[in-house]
Design an enzyme around this catalytic site. Structure first.
Site, PDB file in Angstrom:
ATOM      1  N   HIS A 487       1.117  -1.065  -0.049  1.00 27.88           N
ATOM      2  CA  HIS A 487       0.305  -0.147   0.083  1.00 27.88           C
ATOM      3  C   HIS A 487       1.187   1.332   0.180  1.00 27.88           C
ATOM      4  CE1 HIS A 487      -3.626  -2.398   1.520  1.00 27.88           C
ATOM      5  NE2 HIS A 487      -3.229  -2.931   0.764  1.00 27.88           N
ATOM      6  N   ASN A 530      -7.106  -0.238   3.339  1.00 30.07           N
ATOM      7  CA  ASN A 530      -6.651  -0.227   2.068  1.00 30.07           C
ATOM      8  C   ASN A 530      -6.827   0.798   1.297  1.00 30.07           C
ATOM      9  OD1 ASN A 530      -8.360  -1.549   4.534  1.00 30.07           O
ATOM     10  ND2 ASN A 530      -7.064  -3.562   3.174  1.00 30.07           N
TER      11      ASN A 530
HETATM   12  C1  LIG Z   1      -2.103  -9.612  -1.890  1.00 32.49           C
HETATM   13  C2  LIG Z   1      -2.485  -7.966  -2.018  1.00 32.49           C
HETATM   14  C3  LIG Z   1      -4.146  -7.884  -1.904  1.00 32.49           C
HETATM   15  C4  LIG Z   1      -4.548  -6.472  -1.911  1.00 32.49           C
HETATM   16  N1  LIG Z   1      -5.461  -5.612  -0.810  1.00 32.49           N
HETATM   17  C5  LIG Z   1      -6.262  -5.174  -0.978  1.00 32.49           C
HETATM   18  C6  LIG Z   1      -7.369  -4.506  -0.273  1.00 32.49           C
HETATM   19  O1  LIG Z   1      -8.038  -5.720   0.559  1.00 32.49           O
HETATM   20  N2  LIG Z   1      -7.973  -2.960  -0.404  1.00 32.49           N
HETATM   21  C7  LIG Z   1      -7.280  -2.638  -0.871  1.00 32.49           C
HETATM   22  O2  LIG Z   1      -7.774  -0.753  -0.920  1.00 32.49           O
HETATM   23  N3  LIG Z   1      -6.035  -2.411  -1.551  1.00 32.49           N
HETATM   24  C8  LIG Z   1      -5.888  -3.722  -1.787  1.00 32.49           C
HETATM   25  N4  LIG Z   1      -4.704  -4.168  -2.311  1.00 32.49           N
HETATM   26  C9  LIG Z   1      -3.824  -3.099  -2.994  1.00 32.49           C
HETATM   27  C10 LIG Z   1      -4.515  -2.790  -4.313  1.00 32.49           C
HETATM   28  O3  LIG Z   1      -4.400  -3.919  -5.708  1.00 32.49           O
HETATM   29  C11 LIG Z   1      -4.188  -1.537  -4.880  1.00 32.49           C
HETATM   30  O4  LIG Z   1      -4.744  -0.167  -4.637  1.00 32.49           O
HETATM   31  C12 LIG Z   1      -4.671  -1.077  -6.796  1.00 32.49           C
HETATM   32  O5  LIG Z   1      -4.452  -2.645  -7.610  1.00 32.49           O
HETATM   33  C13 LIG Z   1      -4.825   0.454  -7.465  1.00 32.49           C
HETATM   34  O6  LIG Z   1      -5.110   0.110  -8.417  1.00 32.49           O
HETATM   35  P1  LIG Z   1      -4.602   1.224  -9.624  1.00 32.49           P
HETATM   36  O7  LIG Z   1      -4.803   1.171 -10.689  1.00 32.49           O
HETATM   37  O8  LIG Z   1      -3.718   1.963  -9.199  1.00 32.49           O
HETATM   38  O9  LIG Z   1      -2.807   0.336  -9.780  1.00 32.49           O
HETATM   39  P2  LIG Z   1      -2.966  -1.422 -10.094  1.00 32.49           P
HETATM   40  O10 LIG Z   1      -3.725  -2.188  -9.653  1.00 32.49           O
HETATM   41  O11 LIG Z   1      -1.406  -1.894  -9.696  1.00 32.49           O
HETATM   42  O12 LIG Z   1      -2.736  -0.774 -11.937  1.00 32.49           O
HETATM   43  C14 LIG Z   1      -2.144  -0.279 -12.843  1.00 32.49           C
HETATM   44  C15 LIG Z   1      -1.667  -1.314 -13.715  1.00 32.49           C
HETATM   45  O13 LIG Z   1      -0.503   0.030 -14.662  1.00 32.49           O
HETATM   46  C16 LIG Z   1       0.277  -1.701 -15.469  1.00 32.49           C
HETATM   47  N5  LIG Z   1       1.318  -0.661 -16.168  1.00 32.49           N
HETATM   48  C17 LIG Z   1       2.665  -0.340 -14.910  1.00 32.49           C
HETATM   49  N6  LIG Z   1       3.970  -0.363 -15.624  1.00 32.49           N
HETATM   50  C18 LIG Z   1       2.944  -0.005 -16.720  1.00 32.49           C
HETATM   51  C19 LIG Z   1       2.867   1.217 -18.562  1.00 32.49           C
HETATM   52  N7  LIG Z   1       4.577   1.414 -17.854  1.00 32.49           N
HETATM   53  N8  LIG Z   1       2.525   1.572 -18.938  1.00 32.49           N
HETATM   54  C20 LIG Z   1       1.384   0.401 -19.550  1.00 32.49           C
HETATM   55  N9  LIG Z   1       0.650   0.013 -17.821  1.00 32.49           N
HETATM   56  C21 LIG Z   1       1.843   0.284 -16.783  1.00 32.49           C
HETATM   57  C22 LIG Z   1       0.504  -2.272 -14.509  1.00 32.49           C
HETATM   58  O14 LIG Z   1       0.684  -3.379 -15.596  1.00 32.49           O
HETATM   59  C23 LIG Z   1      -1.345  -2.561 -13.889  1.00 32.49           C
HETATM   60  O15 LIG Z   1      -1.887  -3.501 -14.106  1.00 32.49           O
HETATM   61  C24 LIG Z   1      -4.129  -5.107  -2.275  1.00 32.49           C
HETATM   62  C25 LIG Z   1      -2.798  -5.953  -2.788  1.00 32.49           C
HETATM   63  C26 LIG Z   1      -2.414  -6.707  -2.776  1.00 32.49           C
HETATM   64  C27 LIG Z   1      -0.765  -7.587  -4.283  1.00 32.49           C
END
Ligand SMILES: Cc1cc2nc3c(=O)[nH]c(=O)nc-3n(C[C@H](O)[C@H](O)[C@H](O)COP(=O)(O)OP(=O)(O)OC[C@H]3O[C@@H](n4cnc5c(N)ncnc54)[C@H](O)[C@@H]3O)c2cc1C
Length: 559
Positions: A487, A530
């Site tokens: 996180h 979270n």
């Molecule tokens: C095991 C685990 C449990 C979790 N449990 C919770 C929970 O219960 N509650 C909660 O609130 N949060 C939880 N989280 C955190 C949650 O996964 C993140 O807060 C959330 O995924 C963030 O969303 P995002 O879209 O910002 O980033 P991400 O989900 O990380 O998505 C970003 C995307 O960008 C892509 N990317 C990266 N670099 C590039 C690039 N250069 N060009 C194009 N694409 C790119 C990646 O492949 C990824 O798919 C957990 C995380 C894990 C790993």
């Protein structure tokens, strides 16, 4: 910077759209949904492969697919209560330390010791806990007026909860959930401490045995199920956003003209290896590490002379969560209560009776598929940490196959770290990660206050655990390795003061006219809860600002 001219001449195509989004996780998806619905064309680049789909039947009877389905929905992982531990391996396979490789793996057979092994990072591995932030401790400032700020957060949380489908009732008819919740409520009622059901983004399926976990597909279904909206959305998987390009470096308010993309599968099927996407608006929502990484790669930071940096606070004031963990085996006095229906609940009685009929040999006297407990004690002044008392799959904490997993409860407590300017993520131009992007380096230390708070959190976790059972050998109370909570926050923090933030409270980067950031990196405060729901709130507010900047909701001519 960008790609070399040789590479450009090699094979490059140009795309044109209203809005470009880097990153296809829940935050990129939130932006995409709202902007497509407002009538704008959106191109999204996602580094990973879209290898997890939800199937649906279109109006014309044909089968179609929505990407971003939660892996945990696979029936295999829900079938028996022991199976949750198998999901641990899926997560291990989906994690990489800080970068996001694209190779596809057969994850189920991955050796569990290979934590940090390479595998496509799924935007769908989160565990769906969606609490709101505590207003006095964690909640950031969006509006410079306390009452207005609180109102704005209530509005955004309401929309975000609807979008991701948060509920607190999906585990109401679980024997273990009810037993643990009520035991803790009783044990701590004198101390005025609240235990409640953990808010989760999921819904229970009609046959009650299975839960559908929500993920990116839940957000994107609004686009994919409507043919008109779908025409306005282009998802480029296996595409890395390498950088964004400023039109005029000398302008006082800079404009991005294009995003530069690399297609990792180009050689395989003859697609273009490189693309430039021209757009009116650019949103970088690639996660808390890759978002500043793309901005660094774009040449916006100069570590040797900060006056030359176009983005001065990139990667400063980062936050992480100290985390404690243990597992207990439930006390026999609690297990012995189960056949006696201690809370006089009809569904409980029926479940115990049915189970006894079908499995008279089972000493545990409640269904094998009894849903797991999902209990929380939220962040409060007296207990400024977020507690999860549940059973879930993480990259650690899988139970030995010889123990009946129904007797095990996980305790995960998440603390917060105050944002401090010296806690940073920086990038190395000379070293590349697995995707050819600049290698990140973390400089992070807890403050004395953070450490004392973490210690109190550990004592509190032990006290809560003590009410439930004895520690599972090997899973005694422990602090988890820094960064394990995954996180990370603050890497592209949003706030009212340009001197200490990267973006304004609409997530528009200071000094730029059309560059926005999204994800946990925008949260400027220390937070124990979270963060995804809160990051969705930022994306919702930001998407509204973008629609306003583009001239409001576009009238869509239906063809
Ligand atoms: C095991 C685990 C449990 C979790 N449990 C919770 C929970 O219960 N509650 C909660 O609130 N949060 C939880 N989280 C955190 C949650 O996964 C993140 O807060 C959330 O995924 C963030 O969303 P995002 O879209 O910002 O980033 P991400 O989900 O990380 O998505 C970003 C995307 O960008 C892509 N990317 C990266 N670099 C590039 C690039 N250069 N060009 C194009 N694409 C790119 C990646 O492949 C990824 O798919 C957990 C995380 C894990 C790993």
């Amino acid at each position: 910077m960008a790609i070399s001219s040789d590479e450009y001449n090699n094979k490059t195509r140009d795309l044109n759209t209203d809005v470009f989004i880097a990153g296809g996780g829940p935050i990129g998806a939130t932006y995409a949904k709202l902007l497509v619905e407002a009538g704008y064309d959106v191109v999204m680049a996602e580094l990973g492969a879209a290898d997890s789909f939800r199937e649906f039947t279109r109006d014309d009877g044909r089968t179609d697919y929505i990407p971003g389905f939660h892996k945990k929905n696979t029936v295999e992982y829900q079938k028996a209560s022991l199976d949750i531990d198998r999901f641990v391996h899926v997560i291990q396979g989906a994690l990489s330390l800080v970068s996001v490789p694209v190779q596809e793996l057969t994850i189920d057979t991955l050796n569990p010791s290979s934590w940090g092994a390479q595998g496509a990072q799924k935007p769908t591995h989160w565990t769906c806990a969606t609490p709101r932030f505590n207003k006095d401790i964690e909640l950031p400032v969006l509006v410079d007026n306390k009452a207005e700020n609180s109102k704005e957060w209530d509005r955004l949380y309401y929309i975000a909860e609807k979008l991701i489908g948060t509920t607190t009732t999906a585990f109401d008819e679980s024997i273990r959930h009810t037993l643990i919740l009520r035991t803790l409520q009783d044990a701590f009622s004198q101390q005025n401490r609240t235990f409640e059901s953990l808010p989760l983004a999921c819904h229970r399926m009609p046959n009650a045995d299975y839960v559908n976990w929500h993920a990116t597909d839940t957000i994107l279904e609004h686009i994919y199920m409507d043919p008109e909206k779908r025409k306005r959305f282009t998802l480029l998987t296996n595409h890395r956003c390498t950088s964004v390009e400023v039109v005029d470096k000398n302008a006082s308010n800079k404009t991005i003209g294009a995003a530069s993309l690399k297609n990792f599968l180009a050689n395989r099927d003859g697609q273009f290896p490189y693309s430039f996407v021209q757009a009116k608006i650019f949103i970088i929502a690639a996660g808390a590490v890759a978002t500043p990484q793309i901005l660094f790669k774009s040449g916006f930071v100069d570590y040797t002379n900060s006056n030359k940096s176009l983005i001065k606070n990139l990667g400063k004031y980062i936050t992480e969560q100290p985390m404690t963990f243990c597992q207990v085996i439930l006390k026999s006095e609690l297990m012995d209560l189960i056949p006696r229906n201690p809370f006089k609940l009809d569904w409980w009685q029926e479940m115990v009776r049915n189970h006894k009929e079908r499995h008279p040999e089972d000493p545990l006297r409640f269904p094998f598929r009894d849903p797991e407990p999902q209990v929380t004690s939220k962040v409060s002044q007296r207990h400024p940490w977020h507690a999860q008392i549940h059973r879930d799959a993480f990259s650690y904490g899988n139970v030995a196959a010889t123990i009946d997993s129904r007797t095990i409860v996980d305790l995960r407590f998440f603390g917060f770290a105050e944002p401090r300017v010296d806690n940073t993520i920086t990038f190395e131009s000379g070293y590349e990660d697995d995707f050819g992007m600049p290698q990140p380096t973390f400089h992070f230390q807890l403050s004395d206050d953070d450490r004392k708070r973490a210690h109190r959190m550990m004592l509190d976790m032990c006290e809560v655990a003590d009410k439930l059972g004895g520690f599972l050998p090997g899973s005694e109370p422990q602090f988890m390795a820094p960064g394990l909570a995954l996180h990370l926050g603050g890497t592209t923090r949003a706030g009212l003061d340009p001197e200490t933030h990267v973006a304004d409270t609409n997530c528009k980067v200071y000094g730029f006219s059309n560059l926005y950031v999204g994800g946990n990196g925008v949260i400027p405060t220390g937070f124990a809860s979270n963060p995804t729901l809160t990051s969705m709130c930022y994306a919702i507010r930001s998407a509204e600002a973008i629609v306003a900047q583009l001239g409001g909701q576009k009238k869509v001519v239906r063809q």
